[in-house]
Design a protein around this motif. Structure first.
Motif, PDB file in Angstrom:
ATOM      1  N   ILE A   1      10.553  13.374   1.771  1.00  0.00           N
ATOM      2  CA  ILE A   1       9.315  12.913   1.249  1.00  0.00           C
ATOM      3  C   ILE A   1       9.432  12.754  -0.166  1.00  0.00           C
ATOM      4  O   ILE A   1      10.315  13.593  -0.956  1.00  0.00           O
ATOM      5  CB  ILE A   1       8.539  14.413   1.406  1.00  0.00           C
ATOM      6  CG1 ILE A   1       8.757  14.653   3.249  1.00  0.00           C
ATOM      7  CG2 ILE A   1       7.381  14.314   1.679  1.00  0.00           C
ATOM      8  CD1 ILE A   1       8.432  13.744   3.962  1.00  0.00           C
ATOM      9  N   GLY A   2       9.048  11.559  -0.295  1.00  0.00           N
ATOM     10  CA  GLY A   2       9.255  11.259  -1.592  1.00  0.00           C
ATOM     11  C   GLY A   2       7.661  11.580  -2.120  1.00  0.00           C
ATOM     12  O   GLY A   2       6.535  12.870  -1.946  1.00  0.00           O
ATOM     13  N   ILE A   3       7.079  11.089  -3.404  1.00  0.00           N
ATOM     14  CA  ILE A   3       6.124  11.357  -3.801  1.00  0.00           C
ATOM     15  C   ILE A   3       4.706  11.304  -3.680  1.00  0.00           C
ATOM     16  O   ILE A   3       3.920  11.230  -3.652  1.00  0.00           O
ATOM     17  CB  ILE A   3       6.246  10.887  -5.838  1.00  0.00           C
ATOM     18  CG1 ILE A   3       6.714   9.678  -5.101  1.00  0.00           C
ATOM     19  CG2 ILE A   3       6.975  11.235  -6.795  1.00  0.00           C
ATOM     20  CD1 ILE A   3       5.981   8.380  -6.953  1.00  0.00           C
ATOM     21  N   THR A   4       5.216  10.269  -2.316  1.00  0.00           N
ATOM     22  CA  THR A   4       3.692   8.809  -1.953  1.00  0.00           C
ATOM     23  C   THR A   4       3.996   9.281   0.159  1.00  0.00           C
ATOM     24  O   THR A   4       3.366   9.622   0.429  1.00  0.00           O
ATOM     25  CB  THR A   4       4.068   8.426  -2.090  1.00  0.00           C
ATOM     26  OG1 THR A   4       4.698   7.059  -2.124  1.00  0.00           O
ATOM     27  CG2 THR A   4       3.512   7.661  -3.715  1.00  0.00           C
ATOM     28  N   ASP A   5       4.827   9.166   0.148  1.00  0.00           N
ATOM     29  CA  ASP A   5       5.557   9.240   1.508  1.00  0.00           C
ATOM     30  C   ASP A   5       6.638   9.270   2.260  1.00  0.00           C
ATOM     31  O   ASP A   5       7.653   9.591   1.221  1.00  0.00           O
ATOM     32  CB  ASP A   5       4.575   7.942   1.659  1.00  0.00           C
ATOM     33  CG  ASP A   5       4.114   7.720   4.017  1.00  0.00           C
ATOM     34  OD1 ASP A   5       5.021   9.113   3.942  1.00  0.00           O
ATOM     35  OD2 ASP A   5       3.881   6.574   3.889  1.00  0.00           O
ATOM     36  N   ARG A   6       7.388   9.481   3.308  1.00  0.00           N
ATOM     37  CA  ARG A   6       8.716  10.103   4.049  1.00  0.00           C
ATOM     38  C   ARG A   6       9.785   8.878   3.215  1.00  0.00           C
ATOM     39  O   ARG A   6       9.128   7.344   3.616  1.00  0.00           O
ATOM     40  CB  ARG A   6       8.723  10.464   4.642  1.00  0.00           C
ATOM     41  CG  ARG A   6       9.728  10.106   5.365  1.00  0.00           C
ATOM     42  CD  ARG A   6       9.814  10.093   7.339  1.00  0.00           C
ATOM     43  NE  ARG A   6      10.908  10.568   7.935  1.00  0.00           N
ATOM     44  CZ  ARG A   6      11.397  10.355   8.901  1.00  0.00           C
ATOM     45  NH1 ARG A   6      10.415  10.129   9.426  1.00  0.00           N
ATOM     46  NH2 ARG A   6      12.685  10.607   9.691  1.00  0.00           N
TER      47      ARG A   6
ATOM     48  N   HIS B   1       0.989  -1.405   0.075  1.00  0.00           N
ATOM     49  CA  HIS B   1       0.114   0.322   0.017  1.00  0.00           C
ATOM     50  C   HIS B   1       0.592   1.165  -0.015  1.00  0.00           C
ATOM     51  O   HIS B   1       2.048   0.774   0.686  1.00  0.00           O
ATOM     52  CB  HIS B   1      -1.159  -0.041   1.461  1.00  0.00           C
ATOM     53  CG  HIS B   1      -1.666   1.413   1.062  1.00  0.00           C
ATOM     54  ND1 HIS B   1      -2.976   1.551   0.969  1.00  0.00           N
ATOM     55  CD2 HIS B   1      -1.609   2.364   2.164  1.00  0.00           C
ATOM     56  CE1 HIS B   1      -3.201   3.122   1.282  1.00  0.00           C
ATOM     57  NE2 HIS B   1      -1.882   3.191   1.765  1.00  0.00           N
ATOM     58  N   PHE B   2       0.557   1.867  -0.992  1.00  0.00           N
ATOM     59  CA  PHE B   2       1.087   3.461  -0.724  1.00  0.00           C
ATOM     60  C   PHE B   2       0.146   4.901  -0.871  1.00  0.00           C
ATOM     61  O   PHE B   2      -0.978   4.325  -1.879  1.00  0.00           O
ATOM     62  CB  PHE B   2       2.286   3.719  -1.895  1.00  0.00           C
ATOM     63  CG  PHE B   2       2.232   3.065  -3.171  1.00  0.00           C
ATOM     64  CD1 PHE B   2       1.563   4.763  -3.847  1.00  0.00           C
ATOM     65  CD2 PHE B   2       1.871   2.314  -3.540  1.00  0.00           C
ATOM     66  CE1 PHE B   2       0.985   4.178  -5.369  1.00  0.00           C
ATOM     67  CE2 PHE B   2       0.974   2.316  -4.921  1.00  0.00           C
ATOM     68  CZ  PHE B   2       0.828   3.211  -6.333  1.00  0.00           C
ATOM     69  N   PRO B   3       0.044   6.020   0.046  1.00  0.00           N
ATOM     70  CA  PRO B   3      -0.707   6.894  -0.456  1.00  0.00           C
ATOM     71  C   PRO B   3      -0.804   7.275  -1.678  1.00  0.00           C
ATOM     72  O   PRO B   3       0.557   7.951  -1.912  1.00  0.00           O
ATOM     73  CB  PRO B   3      -0.492   7.908   0.689  1.00  0.00           C
ATOM     74  CG  PRO B   3       0.579   7.358   1.452  1.00  0.00           C
ATOM     75  CD  PRO B   3       1.222   5.226   0.806  1.00  0.00           C
ATOM     76  N   GLU B   4      -2.051   7.671  -2.557  1.00  0.00           N
ATOM     77  CA  GLU B   4      -2.246   8.262  -4.014  1.00  0.00           C
ATOM     78  C   GLU B   4      -2.809   9.643  -3.019  1.00  0.00           C
ATOM     79  O   GLU B   4      -3.942   9.691  -4.928  1.00  0.00           O
ATOM     80  CB  GLU B   4      -3.063   7.286  -5.185  1.00  0.00           C
ATOM     81  CG  GLU B   4      -2.622   5.702  -4.654  1.00  0.00           C
ATOM     82  CD  GLU B   4      -3.708   4.962  -5.576  1.00  0.00           C
ATOM     83  OE1 GLU B   4      -4.067   4.985  -6.854  1.00  0.00           O
ATOM     84  OE2 GLU B   4      -2.781   3.616  -5.674  1.00  0.00           O
ATOM     85  N   GLY B   5      -2.939  10.062  -2.294  1.00  0.00           N
ATOM     86  CA  GLY B   5      -3.730  11.330  -2.797  1.00  0.00           C
ATOM     87  C   GLY B   5      -3.494  12.936  -2.303  1.00  0.00           C
ATOM     88  O   GLY B   5      -3.554  13.346  -2.663  1.00  0.00           O
ATOM     89  N   SER B   6      -1.753  12.001  -2.409  1.00  0.00           N
ATOM     90  CA  SER B   6      -0.646  13.780  -2.304  1.00  0.00           C
ATOM     91  C   SER B   6      -0.682  14.570  -3.734  1.00  0.00           C
ATOM     92  O   SER B   6      -1.056  13.724  -4.896  1.00  0.00           O
ATOM     93  CB  SER B   6       1.123  13.388  -1.804  1.00  0.00           C
ATOM     94  OG  SER B   6       1.094  12.981  -2.735  1.00  0.00           O
ATOM     95  N   LEU B   7      -0.127  15.193  -3.464  1.00  0.00           N
ATOM     96  CA  LEU B   7      -0.102  16.667  -4.581  1.00  0.00           C
ATOM     97  C   LEU B   7       0.462  15.886  -5.560  1.00  0.00           C
ATOM     98  O   LEU B   7       0.768  16.169  -6.976  1.00  0.00           O
ATOM     99  CB  LEU B   7       0.066  17.536  -4.834  1.00  0.00           C
ATOM    100  CG  LEU B   7      -1.156  18.422  -3.455  1.00  0.00           C
ATOM    101  CD1 LEU B   7      -1.237  20.005  -3.148  1.00  0.00           C
ATOM    102  CD2 LEU B   7      -2.860  18.335  -4.935  1.00  0.00           C
TER     103      LEU B   7
END
Length: 861
Positions: A350-355, A277-283
């Motif tokens: 901070i990467g494109i989805t998370d730290r 799982h990786f967050p997909e809601g970041s700008l």
């Protein structure tokens, strides 16, 4: 000349600017070995190009990417690594996604002291120690993922799982097995079968057919996506993607589900999957996703899906990690590789989805996995699983976690079923468990083996067999078994489990400490204890005060009290009518006591003058009649009924008399009698049947016998001849034996408790001893015959109440007579007073009239 001068000035200016740019920027050559034919390789290729463009645009660093296609072959990957290091002079290598290729690349790069970032999904724990120039860039966490799989299995109460995994020379996929085995054991499940498949499987139908014939219906698939596609296509053809089947996939398959074609998706309907799982809601990710789609479509126009997956995310962040590390290094230092590895351990951005955070030479692993369900043309994300938290539909800080995934919503199971599969079904062909049973049980009611000469078959019946059948019927899976008789001691029977000749033992086998060395026992299904059984002897009562035994002390006291009370009331009522009841106080007391007791035996109604005393006497005589008849019956029973008592009351008497002792053949009781209770071996005799045992007790061949567990059945059959004597010594009762560490043991114990709680055990026990149960028992204790107030309190209340009513009426009548006499006396007094007052009034009136008459004048004259 002038133009030439301008040309020289321009040339020197360009050279100056170029030298300035070189002085302020660093040119780094990055190598990459990828399988460009795989989805992960294609995504990585596009993501690395995007990362290099972004780094060059946003920093003063300059990267050159040298990528070589390994085509998924480990040998080509090794040659590519050698070429990148020796020919292209790369400073860092980004490794392949499979460990087979990555291990070859790392071996070459380690020799050339070139840092290598491995993007392989599964890296062994020893790899970082063996290769000092290896950096693990993948965030996959096999330990956490296997816990997520086990949590899914536990959510639906499945107990057995068949594992299908990809086999290779380096045992890449086999390394997950210890984590999976431990995780399943923690939730009470086990691995039913292990099915290794080569990368290019050619006999899938044979392997799947063997699984179809087995009862287990829960399958975990841990292979590459390419092999998994073959497995599911073949399973669909063999009708193994239908109702009652469960299929679970790991992230090696589920991470790439979005990229497979519709044919594969349709063959996987109802599959549950675990994905990273990786967050997909970041700008940052939304912007990255837009650009990635465009570049991917241009690079691979034939691809059906242009969505970025975890491979693209990890490749992009890894390249930025490399750039961040080089930015902190001094370009003039000689030993750059060692310094580079030291800087890598400090990566934190901070990467494109998370730290993105590194611990040593390893990127911090993810502890969150998504749970998906394949439905229709794609899949539905049910929720997430987080280590040490559980399942949840959300990933926010306010998310509510549960230990079961049932709260994630309805699951679409294979075969378009909305009902949860049991995880097992009855196959047409299956291996049967070999259950050992004692061939010569002391009591056939426990285990009875019958031979049918016509069919040449053996059949097993009995109490223990019936309980075992009830238990297996309640197990959460199907169990096929056959009973095999064993001739030998019970200790040898249990030892056969350790020797792997039997899968379990059923019968009147006691759970003992010594036997636990060879097997594990279930809960016992009989009373635990060794009991002493002795013959009974007749005992006639010869007691001086036996005549008092029919009634209790309270009963005797109440009879005396009510008798004296009735006598007093009758004497009081009758004494004014009979001169003989008068006299001195001593005479009256004697007459009262005498009349009290004579009323117990005669009515004497003709001598009574008052109706009140007659009523009291009639009721009391009825009560006395009932009491005397009950007394006679009770005393008669005490004198005529035979009393039975044990011939021996304790084991100390047996030891003192050096008595012979009996026990059941093949039981452990002999060892207990010698080692614990202290009997001599010469005084012990064993018996092979209850008939021989009972005969020896009756004839005096033995004075006492000891039985374990089955003594209730023996006493039910010989209830009028033998009784228990002394205490019951606590030892192990009868139970079922299984191999040590058997995964079935917990399920069997749970099912056995269900048999207890449902009342089925009592029903089977009553069925076993029902025909032998005693209906009448000759021996009746004195306490059972003795009569108490509970049997007569109504009669005593009746006679006491009637007598009290007579006394009350008599008292009221007496008070009424005295009141009338007193009233008459008062009236007489009043009359006398009135008469006297009237007489006095007349005299007064006469005197007044004489004084008031005037003198006649004429007469006076």
């Amino acid at each position: 000349m002038k133009m030439r001068a301008y040309y020289l000035i321009f040339t020197f200016s360009v050279l100056f600017l170029f030298s300035v740019k070189q002085a302020t920027s660093t040119r780094v050559v990055i190598g990459a070995v990828m399988d460009k034919m795989s989805r992960a390789g294609m995504e990585t290729n596009v993501a690395l190009q995007m990362a290099i463009d972004d780094i060059s645009r946003q920093t003063n660093q300059s990267f050159v990417l040298k990528m070589i296609n390994s085509r998924g072959e480990p040998a080509r990957a090794a040659l590519a690594a050698n070429r990148l290091i020796n020919t292209e002079k790369v400073q860092v290598i980004l490794g392949p996604h499979t460990w087979q290729e990555a291990s070859r690349v790392i071996e070459i790069s380690n020799q050339g002291q070139t840092p290598t970032f491995s993007l392989a999904d599964s890296n062994p724990t020893w790899a970082l120690e063996r290769w000092p120039f290896l950096v693990q860039a993948s965030t996959s966490n096999q330990d956490a993922q296997m816990k997520a799989v086990a949590a899914i299995v536990q959510s639906w109460d499945w107990r057995r799982v068949t594992v299908i995994y990809e086999e290779d020379t380096d045992s890449t996929f086999g390394r997950f097995m210890p984590n999976l085995l431990k995780s399943l054991q923690d939730v009470g499940a086990e691995i039913r079968h292990l099915v290794p498949l080569p990368p290019y499987a050619t006999a899938l139908s044979e392997q799947l057919m063997r699984l179809k014939r087995d009862q287990c219906r829960v399958f975990l698939v841990h292979t590459s996506l390419k092999l998994a596609t073959q497995v599911f296509h073949e399973a669909e053809q063999m009708r193994m993607m239908e109702k009652d089947y469960v299929w679970i996939t790991t992230n090696t398959i589920t991470d790439l589900l979005y990229s497979v074609n519709l044919t594969t998706i349709f063959s996987m309907q109802g599959v549950l999957g675990v994905k990273r799982h990786f967050p997909e809601g970041s700008l940052k990710f939304v912007e990255f996703k837009k650009r990635f789609r465009l570049k991917f479509s241009l690079a691979y126009p034939e691809a059906e899906n242009n969505e970025p997956g975890i491979s693209a995310v990890e490749a992009y962040d890894t390249m930025w990690g490399v750039a961040t590390t080089f930015a902190e290094m001094n370009t003039q230092i000689k030993n750059r590789s060692q310094l580079f590895l030291e800087k890598v351990s400090r990566i934190d951005f901070i990467g494109i989805t998370d730290r993105v955070h590194a611990i040593g030479r390893k990127t911090e692993s993810s502890h969150i996995f998504g749970v998906v369900n394949v439905i229709g043309k794609s899949y539905r994300e049910l929720g997430i699983w987080k280590e040490k938290s559980g399942f949840s539909k959300q990933t926010s800080h306010r998310a509510i976690y549960n230990s079961s995934m049932k709260d994630l919503g309805q699951v679409f199971w294979p075969g378009e079923s909305m009902h949860t599969p049991k995880g097992w079904s009855i196959p047409s062909i299956t291996d049967s468990m070999k259950i050992g049973v004692p061939a010569a049980s002391l009591f056939k009611q426990f285990v009875n083996i019958e031979y049918d000469p016509q069919t040449d078959n053996l059949s097993c019946k009995g109490y223990a067999i019936d309980i075992f059948n009830e238990v297996t019927a309640r197990l959460p899976y199907y169990v096929s078994y056959e009973f095999i008789p064993f001739n030998g001691t019970y200790d040898s029977l249990v030892e056969q489990i350790y020797l792997k000749k039997f899968d379990a033992v059923v019968g009147d086998v006691a759970a003992l400490a010594d036997r636990c060395k060879h097997a594990d026992f279930t809960h016992t299904y009989t009373a635990s204890g060794v009991a002493m059984i002795v013959p009974v002897q007749s005992k006639m009562p010869h007691k001086a005060w036996l005549f008092l035994k029919p009634f209790t002390k309270a009963m005797w006291l109440l009879i005396l009290a009510i008798t004296v009370y009735n006598g007093f009331v009758i004497w009081l009522i009758e004494r004014k009518h009979s001169p003989r009841l008068r006299g001195t106080a001593t005479d009256q007391a004697g007459i009262m006591i005498w009349s009290s007791f004579t009323t117990l035996f005669s009515l004497n109604g003709g001598k009574l003058h008052s109706n009140l005393s007659r009523i009291a006497i009639v009721v009391w005589l009825f009560v006395a009649l009932v009491i005397t008849q009950s007394y006679t019956a009770s005393l008669t029973s005490m004198l005529t009924v035979k009393k039975l008592e044990p011939t021996v009351s304790d084991i100390e008497t047996l030891k003192t008399n050096n008595a012979k002792i009996g026990y059941g053949k093949g039981a452990f009781v002999a060892r207990y009698l010698k080692e614990v209770l202290g009997f001599k071996s010469d005084n012990l005799k064993n018996f092979s049947s209850p008939q021989e045992f009972a005969h020896a007790l009756k004839t005096g061949d033995i004075e006492a016998g000891f039985l374990n567990g089955s003594y209730k059945l023996f006493l039910a059959k010989y209830c009028k001849s033998f009784v228990l004597a002394g205490p019951t010594y606590k030892v192990g009762g009868f139970g079922f034996a299984f191999p040590k560490g058997s995964p079935m043991l917990n399920d069997v114990n749970k099912a056995l408790l269900e048999v207890f709680e449902s009342g089925k055990l009592r029903e089977l026990e009553d069925k076993m001893i029902g025909a032998e149960r005693c209906v009448e028992v000759d021996s009746i204790s004195d306490d059972e015959i003795t009569l108490s107030l509970n049997s007569f309190w109504i009669l005593f209340a009746l006679t006491g109440g009637i007598t009290t009513c007579a006394l009350t009426i008599y008292a009221l009548d007496g008070l009424r007579g005295r009141a009338a006499k007193f009233t008459q006396q008062i009236s007489n007094v009043m009359i006398m007073i009135l008469k006297h007052w009237g007489h006095q009034r007349k005299r007064f009136s006469r005197k007044v009239s004489d004084a008031e008459i005037p003198e006649d004048p004429h007469t006076a004259t």
